[in-house]
Scaffold this motif. Sequence first.
Motif, PDB file in Angstrom:
ATOM      1  N   HIS A 277       1.192  -1.484  -0.190  1.00  0.00           N
ATOM      2  CA  HIS A 277      -0.003   0.465  -0.252  1.00  0.00           C
ATOM      3  C   HIS A 277       1.362   1.064  -0.035  1.00  0.00           C
ATOM      4  CE1 HIS A 277      -3.444   2.346   0.783  1.00  0.00           C
ATOM      5  NE2 HIS A 277      -2.885   3.016   1.716  1.00  0.00           N
ATOM      6  N   ALA A 278       1.866   1.147   0.680  1.00  0.00           N
ATOM      7  CA  ALA A 278       2.894   2.619   0.768  1.00  0.00           C
ATOM      8  C   ALA A 278       3.334   2.825  -0.342  1.00  0.00           C
ATOM      9  CB  ALA A 278       3.822   1.975   1.909  1.00  0.00           C
ATOM     10  N   ALA A 279       3.928   1.191  -0.752  1.00  0.00           N
ATOM     11  CA  ALA A 279       4.864   1.429  -2.141  1.00  0.00           C
ATOM     12  C   ALA A 279       3.234   2.726  -3.438  1.00  0.00           C
ATOM     13  CB  ALA A 279       5.494   0.136  -3.014  1.00  0.00           C
ATOM     14  N   ALA A 280       2.244   1.466  -3.684  1.00  0.00           N
ATOM     15  CA  ALA A 280       0.827   2.111  -4.472  1.00  0.00           C
ATOM     16  C   ALA A 280       1.390   3.432  -4.392  1.00  0.00           C
ATOM     17  CB  ALA A 280       0.566   1.233  -4.648  1.00  0.00           C
ATOM     18  N   GLU A 281       0.883   3.986  -2.796  1.00  0.00           N
ATOM     19  CA  GLU A 281       0.872   6.033  -2.667  1.00  0.00           C
ATOM     20  C   GLU A 281       2.039   6.556  -3.063  1.00  0.00           C
ATOM     21  OE1 GLU A 281      -2.014   5.943   1.182  1.00  0.00           O
ATOM     22  OE2 GLU A 281       0.113   6.035   1.161  1.00  0.00           O
ATOM     23  N   LEU A 282       3.153   5.907  -2.776  1.00  0.00           N
ATOM     24  CA  LEU A 282       4.652   6.627  -3.540  1.00  0.00           C
ATOM     25  C   LEU A 282       4.645   6.525  -5.150  1.00  0.00           C
ATOM     26  CD1 LEU A 282       6.682   5.565  -0.308  1.00  0.00           C
ATOM     27  CD2 LEU A 282       5.806   8.207  -0.796  1.00  0.00           C
ATOM     28  N   LEU A 283       4.024   6.035  -5.332  1.00  0.00           N
ATOM     29  CA  LEU A 283       4.083   5.643  -7.092  1.00  0.00           C
ATOM     30  C   LEU A 283       2.897   6.880  -7.931  1.00  0.00           C
ATOM     31  CD1 LEU A 283       4.614   1.659  -7.717  1.00  0.00           C
ATOM     32  CD2 LEU A 283       6.129   3.575  -8.074  1.00  0.00           C
ATOM     33  N   GLN A 284       2.008   6.881  -6.462  1.00  0.00           N
ATOM     34  CA  GLN A 284       1.328   7.909  -7.694  1.00  0.00           C
ATOM     35  C   GLN A 284       1.947   9.317  -7.654  1.00  0.00           C
ATOM     36  OE1 GLN A 284      -2.423   7.794  -5.350  1.00  0.00           O
ATOM     37  NE2 GLN A 284      -2.955   5.537  -6.102  1.00  0.00           N
ATOM     38  N   SER A 285       2.167   9.262  -6.727  1.00  0.00           N
ATOM     39  CA  SER A 285       3.083  11.444  -7.248  1.00  0.00           C
ATOM     40  C   SER A 285       5.047  11.030  -7.694  1.00  0.00           C
ATOM     41  CB  SER A 285       3.932  11.551  -5.643  1.00  0.00           C
ATOM     42  OG  SER A 285       5.268  10.539  -4.220  1.00  0.00           O
ATOM     43  N   PRO A 286       5.271  12.538  -8.384  1.00  0.00           N
ATOM     44  CA  PRO A 286       6.319  11.990  -9.456  1.00  0.00           C
ATOM     45  C   PRO A 286       7.863  11.900  -8.567  1.00  0.00           C
ATOM     46  CG  PRO A 286       5.374  14.270  -9.558  1.00  0.00           C
ATOM     47  CD  PRO A 286       4.375  13.460  -8.549  1.00  0.00           C
ATOM     48  N   MET A 287       8.862  10.721  -8.966  1.00  0.00           N
ATOM     49  CA  MET A 287      10.069  10.054  -8.900  1.00  0.00           C
ATOM     50  C   MET A 287      11.001   9.894 -10.000  1.00  0.00           C
ATOM     51  SD  MET A 287       8.320   6.480  -7.151  1.00  0.00           S
ATOM     52  CE  MET A 287       7.685   7.332  -5.832  1.00  0.00           C
ATOM     53  N   SER A 288      11.875   9.530  -9.413  1.00  0.00           N
ATOM     54  CA  SER A 288      12.718   9.079 -10.654  1.00  0.00           C
ATOM     55  C   SER A 288      12.252   7.931 -10.849  1.00  0.00           C
ATOM     56  CB  SER A 288      14.453   9.530 -10.292  1.00  0.00           C
ATOM     57  OG  SER A 288      14.609   8.159  -8.879  1.00  0.00           O
ATOM     58  N   GLU A 289      12.860   7.247 -12.350  1.00  0.00           N
ATOM     59  CA  GLU A 289      12.542   6.635 -13.085  1.00  0.00           C
ATOM     60  C   GLU A 289      13.523   5.067 -11.686  1.00  0.00           C
ATOM     61  OE1 GLU A 289      10.711   3.410 -15.220  1.00  0.00           O
ATOM     62  OE2 GLU A 289      10.424   5.227 -15.208  1.00  0.00           O
ATOM     63  N   GLU A 290      14.705   5.582 -11.075  1.00  0.00           N
ATOM     64  CA  GLU A 290      15.739   4.847 -10.407  1.00  0.00           C
ATOM     65  C   GLU A 290      14.291   4.030  -8.954  1.00  0.00           C
ATOM     66  OE1 GLU A 290      18.859   4.010  -7.678  1.00  0.00           O
ATOM     67  OE2 GLU A 290      18.591   6.343  -8.691  1.00  0.00           O
ATOM     68  N   GLN A 291      13.882   5.295  -8.375  1.00  0.00           N
ATOM     69  CA  GLN A 291      12.605   5.292  -7.384  1.00  0.00           C
ATOM     70  C   GLN A 291      11.499   4.606  -7.265  1.00  0.00           C
ATOM     71  OE1 GLN A 291      12.766   9.592  -5.855  1.00  0.00           O
ATOM     72  NE2 GLN A 291      13.218   8.909  -4.209  1.00  0.00           N
ATOM     73  N   ARG A 292      10.763   4.817  -9.256  1.00  0.00           N
ATOM     74  CA  ARG A 292       9.823   3.778  -9.405  1.00  0.00           C
ATOM     75  C   ARG A 292      10.594   2.588  -9.676  1.00  0.00           C
ATOM     76  NH1 ARG A 292       5.528   5.917 -11.589  1.00  0.00           N
ATOM     77  NH2 ARG A 292       6.014   8.043 -11.432  1.00  0.00           N
ATOM     78  N   GLU A 293      11.278   2.113  -9.530  1.00  0.00           N
ATOM     79  CA  GLU A 293      11.380   1.153 -10.470  1.00  0.00           C
ATOM     80  C   GLU A 293      11.554  -0.176  -8.803  1.00  0.00           C
ATOM     81  OE1 GLU A 293      14.948  -2.290 -12.320  1.00  0.00           O
ATOM     82  OE2 GLU A 293      14.862   0.206 -13.119  1.00  0.00           O
ATOM     83  N   ARG A 294      11.900   0.976  -7.599  1.00  0.00           N
ATOM     84  CA  ARG A 294      12.595   0.010  -6.606  1.00  0.00           C
ATOM     85  C   ARG A 294      11.192  -0.275  -6.029  1.00  0.00           C
ATOM     86  NH1 ARG A 294      15.077   3.564  -1.885  1.00  0.00           N
ATOM     87  NH2 ARG A 294      13.734   4.178  -1.963  1.00  0.00           N
ATOM     88  N   PHE A 295      10.284   0.966  -5.988  1.00  0.00           N
ATOM     89  CA  PHE A 295       9.507   0.497  -5.271  1.00  0.00           C
ATOM     90  C   PHE A 295       7.981  -0.125  -5.997  1.00  0.00           C
ATOM     91  CE2 PHE A 295       9.572   5.604  -4.062  1.00  0.00           C
ATOM     92  CZ  PHE A 295      10.158   4.407  -1.988  1.00  0.00           C
ATOM     93  N   ILE A 296       8.244  -0.714  -7.203  1.00  0.00           N
ATOM     94  CA  ILE A 296       7.972  -1.444  -8.127  1.00  0.00           C
ATOM     95  C   ILE A 296       8.525  -2.749  -8.357  1.00  0.00           C
ATOM     96  CG2 ILE A 296       7.560  -2.932 -10.297  1.00  0.00           C
ATOM     97  CD1 ILE A 296       6.984   0.082 -11.436  1.00  0.00           C
ATOM     98  N   ASN A 297       9.351  -2.853  -7.316  1.00  0.00           N
ATOM     99  CA  ASN A 297       9.941  -4.589  -7.065  1.00  0.00           C
ATOM    100  C   ASN A 297       9.617  -4.688  -5.770  1.00  0.00           C
ATOM    101  OD1 ASN A 297      12.099  -6.453  -7.329  1.00  0.00           O
ATOM    102  ND2 ASN A 297      12.602  -5.471  -5.904  1.00  0.00           N
ATOM    103  N   ASN A 298       9.448  -3.548  -4.849  1.00  0.00           N
ATOM    104  CA  ASN A 298       9.106  -3.771  -3.435  1.00  0.00           C
ATOM    105  C   ASN A 298       7.334  -4.878  -3.452  1.00  0.00           C
ATOM    106  OD1 ASN A 298      10.624  -2.537  -1.769  1.00  0.00           O
ATOM    107  ND2 ASN A 298      10.272  -0.710  -1.434  1.00  0.00           N
ATOM    108  N   ILE A 299       6.892  -4.046  -4.567  1.00  0.00           N
ATOM    109  CA  ILE A 299       5.523  -4.817  -4.491  1.00  0.00           C
ATOM    110  C   ILE A 299       5.556  -6.121  -4.731  1.00  0.00           C
ATOM    111  CG2 ILE A 299       3.223  -4.257  -5.783  1.00  0.00           C
ATOM    112  CD1 ILE A 299       3.380  -1.590  -6.218  1.00  0.00           C
ATOM    113  N   ALA A 300       6.244  -6.153  -5.788  1.00  0.00           N
ATOM    114  CA  ALA A 300       6.634  -7.949  -6.414  1.00  0.00           C
ATOM    115  C   ALA A 300       6.664  -8.461  -5.520  1.00  0.00           C
ATOM    116  CB  ALA A 300       7.055  -7.575  -7.342  1.00  0.00           C
TER     117      ALA A 300
END
Length: 473
Positions: A277-300
């Motif tokens: 849930h926390a990763a999904a909320e953060l993905l809705q806000s602007p961030m670098s591609e590296e951060q986005r990839e890390r949070f997507i990986n956290n979800i997986a």
Amino acid sequence: MSLSIRIFLVYLVFVGLSGYFILNTVVEEIKPGVRQSTEETLVDTANLLAEILREPVKNQTLQNSDFPQILAAYGRRKLQANIWGIDKTVVNHRIYVTDKKGIVILDSAHKALGQDYSHWNDVYLTLHGKYGARSTAEIPDDVASSVMYIGAPIMDGDDIIGVVSVAKPNRSMQPFIDRSRNRLALLGGIIITIGLLAGILFSWWLTAELRRLRNYALAVSAGERAVLPEQKIASGELNQLANALESMRIELDGKAYIEQYVQTLAHELKSPLAGIHAAAELLQSPMSEEQRERFINNIAVESVRMQQLIERLLNLALVEQQQALHETKAVAIKSLWNELVEAQSARMHQHNISCVNDIAEDATLTGEVFLLRQAFANLLENALDFTPKNGRIRIFSERQNGKLKITIENEGEPIPEFAFARLTERFYSLPRPSTGKKSTGLGLNFVQEVASLHKGELQLRNTEGGVEASLIF
């Protein structure tokens, strides 16, 4: 492959290898054993002849005596001996006498008179006061044609005045060796066959009761109304196992027992769901591609963890009943905590909580990875629940009197004194400072159980400005 077949195969391999090595060892000892007995007899014969021939050799009257004719008649004797089923028809001994220089002065075979035998070991060693014996092949490179020679000194006081040698072909002993080997092989085969038949009966007997228990367990797992086999289980251990299975079935049938583990499952799913849930909320806000990839990986990662969680917690009841661990191995504690911290990184980022992992690089623990991961995850989740925004968490390890102590320390309100005695009770929980809500109260109980399974203990205490939870193994 059924259990009975596996037991029989292990028994077969054991009996087969044991029988082979024992029989092979005994068979290999037959030949030298027969030859040793023959050599001992030849020694006695040679020494007897040495005493008989002393005077003729001393007086140099051997050739004019009756001994040449006696030896000739001895060699021509026809025998009718049946020795343990083997017929003996001829005399196999050869006897020759040498003087003190090693020159043959009498030979029952009439083929070496006047020859110098001083270089043969039976004569050479005997003339030098040693035990004279040799084994020489009559046909070069043909081991089967070897002949055993034993020499004995002919004495005149302390002086050696000659040597008498008695020879026997090894081929004359071979029938007795072959007979012994054949009889031993036959008896060994019979014994091994009887042993294998006994193994079959033993395997069937051992697994018959296990098959009844298996059928009962399969019926229970299929949801059928099953009772213990009416036939009494003879084996004490298996009888105890049958009673334990029945007790476990009754307990598993209880609604309270099932509800308890549903509560545990729901509680354990909270942590990965919160991370997702926390990763999904953060993905809705602007961030670098590296951060986005890390949070997507956290979800997986957390999704996989949820799947494993469901599968393993459904088997937790069995682990509790057995009070034993499965699939234990050496676990690197620091890297395990790094994975857990990374999984909660989104939540920490959201509340600006810092986490420091000071566990020693060489800290290892032998245990079940899944249970340790879940116990550590519960402690980390508790620390996050009670750590205020901009707070700090520290994880560290230390050695105390041969024990490994793993501690997680968080800033926050201290635990009330009245709560210490109940913190590890099921369903007991303190309200979270940020929300005022309570958890299911199963987390610390789970941690305590995992510690107990690993022969460890859980310790909780207040520190200056926070709380410290330690697992000591």
